[in-house]
Design an enzyme around this catalytic site. Sequence first.
Site, PDB file in Angstrom:
ATOM      1  N   ASP A 211      -1.976  10.988  -1.942  1.00  0.00           N
ATOM      2  CA  ASP A 211      -2.415   9.970  -2.906  1.00  0.00           C
ATOM      3  C   ASP A 211      -2.799  10.565  -4.246  1.00  0.00           C
ATOM      4  OD1 ASP A 211      -2.946   8.732  -0.077  1.00  0.00           O
ATOM      5  OD2 ASP A 211      -2.704   7.107  -1.536  1.00  0.00           O
TER       6      ASP A 211
ATOM      7  N   ARG B  44       0.874  -1.187   0.000  1.00  0.00           N
ATOM      8  CA  ARG B  44       0.000   0.000   0.000  1.00  0.00           C
ATOM      9  C   ARG B  44       0.904   1.227   0.000  1.00  0.00           C
ATOM     10  NH1 ARG B  44       2.447   2.011   3.767  1.00  0.00           N
ATOM     11  NH2 ARG B  44       0.894   3.651   3.770  1.00  0.00           N
TER      12      ARG B  44
HETATM   13  O1  MRU Z   1      -4.467   3.244   2.239  1.00  0.00           O
HETATM   14  P1  MRU Z   1      -2.986   3.441   2.104  1.00  0.00           P
HETATM   15  O2  MRU Z   1      -2.205   2.870   3.237  1.00  0.00           O
HETATM   16  O3  MRU Z   1      -2.476   3.013   0.753  1.00  0.00           O
HETATM   17  O4  MRU Z   1      -2.828   5.031   2.191  1.00  0.00           O
HETATM   18  C1  MRU Z   1      -1.544   5.564   2.128  1.00  0.00           C
HETATM   19  C2  MRU Z   1      -1.504   7.028   2.311  1.00  0.00           C
HETATM   20  O5  MRU Z   1      -2.508   7.677   2.460  1.00  0.00           O
HETATM   21  C3  MRU Z   1      -0.156   7.677   2.190  1.00  0.00           C
HETATM   22  O6  MRU Z   1      -0.071   8.796   3.020  1.00  0.00           O
HETATM   23  C4  MRU Z   1       0.057   8.105   0.728  1.00  0.00           C
HETATM   24  O7  MRU Z   1      -0.176   7.038  -0.129  1.00  0.00           O
HETATM   25  C5  MRU Z   1       1.419   8.632   0.491  1.00  0.00           C
HETATM   26  S1  MRU Z   1       2.611   7.355   0.522  1.00  0.00           S
HETATM   27  C6  MRU Z   1       4.128   8.004   0.127  1.00  0.00           C
END
Ligand code: MRU
Length: 352
Positions: free
Chosen positions: A241, A55
């Site tokens: 994201d 993730r």
């Molecule tokens: O649901 P996730 O764990 O994939 O969410 C990750 C995040 O929100 C992070 O802060 C984002 O992807 C930036 S990672 C460098």
Amino acid sequence: MSESSVLTQNTIETIEWTRNGVVMIDQTRLPRETVFVTCRNYVEVADAIRTMIIRGAPAIGVAAAMGVALGALHSNDLEAEMPVICETLAKTRPTAVNLFWAIERMKQVYGSVQHLELDQIRTRLISEAQRIREEDIAINQAIGRNGAPLVPDGKTVLTHCNAGALATAGFGTALGVIRAAVEMGKKIDVFADETRPFLQGARLTAWELQRDGIRTTLITDNMAGHFLKSGRIGCVVVGADRIAGNGDVANKVGTYGVAVLAKENSVPFYVAAPVSTLDLSLASGDEIPIEERSASEVTHLQGVPIAPDNIPVANPAFDVTPSRYISAIITERGVARAPYAGSLRTLCHGIL
Ligand code: MRU
């Protein structure tokens, strides 16, 4: 998907292309177990992204690229299968734009080599996926260099979720800024929000920073306001994201609240992300699709129920922070400040 032996190396290898398939550290089992899984085909890679074995926006971009390469490796009719492979990987998670960016880059490479022998096409796609991984590490180091001067010396940095080595191919975005500031000799403490409901802060950020020997204190999400008001926090640094053309930022749910509390208490709020997280096709954050995840992530903790049966649940995985709360967006190409509509375009000049 098969599991492999527990490795005890110092550097965290989030994702790697190997002769046996795509190897990833299983992030659902950290910090209790360090287990590596091997995805042997693109469907397994898609499952790993969907179930959050891997993730974090840049990491799922690398995974998707490697998934396309794996799909190509096992296909004898790529012309027919390429759209299916790409579609399967694209349907895994909707919010992080890096996933779609990486698939698009693989499609473009495929388009440019489609006329070659199948073996040559495969080789080209595999090396492109590996290149995306290697570039990501270099990009994060550049984000770190650009962001480190903004971090006040002798203060505490608050972060939310995990935007570290585990969320990328290595080094991290928000945690990359912290790592680079520490490498510069700054004395920094970190407060990590636990990040309900999936606990990326408690399970992953705390684990990563502890391994690096960076002083880290774990707090629950609802303590952030208390500490931002206390004067101890020098700045907030988070990842992203998807960043819309006006600078609105989608990041892990809870980020918006932290940003508002930071502004209320005059604490700078920084977003660290590669330019592949920019989606300049969107005018504002209102257009960013927000993933809704399973109710069980809210009603259960590590499989143990913590809520009454059948209680209705909402579980948006991300929220959108309006750009007026963001002091700066730190990228590998420089630091953008408001008004973002102009500054983000200037940063991307010639590449997007
Ligand atoms: O649901 P996730 O764990 O994939 O969410 C990750 C995040 O929100 C992070 O802060 C984002 O992807 C930036 S990672 C460098």
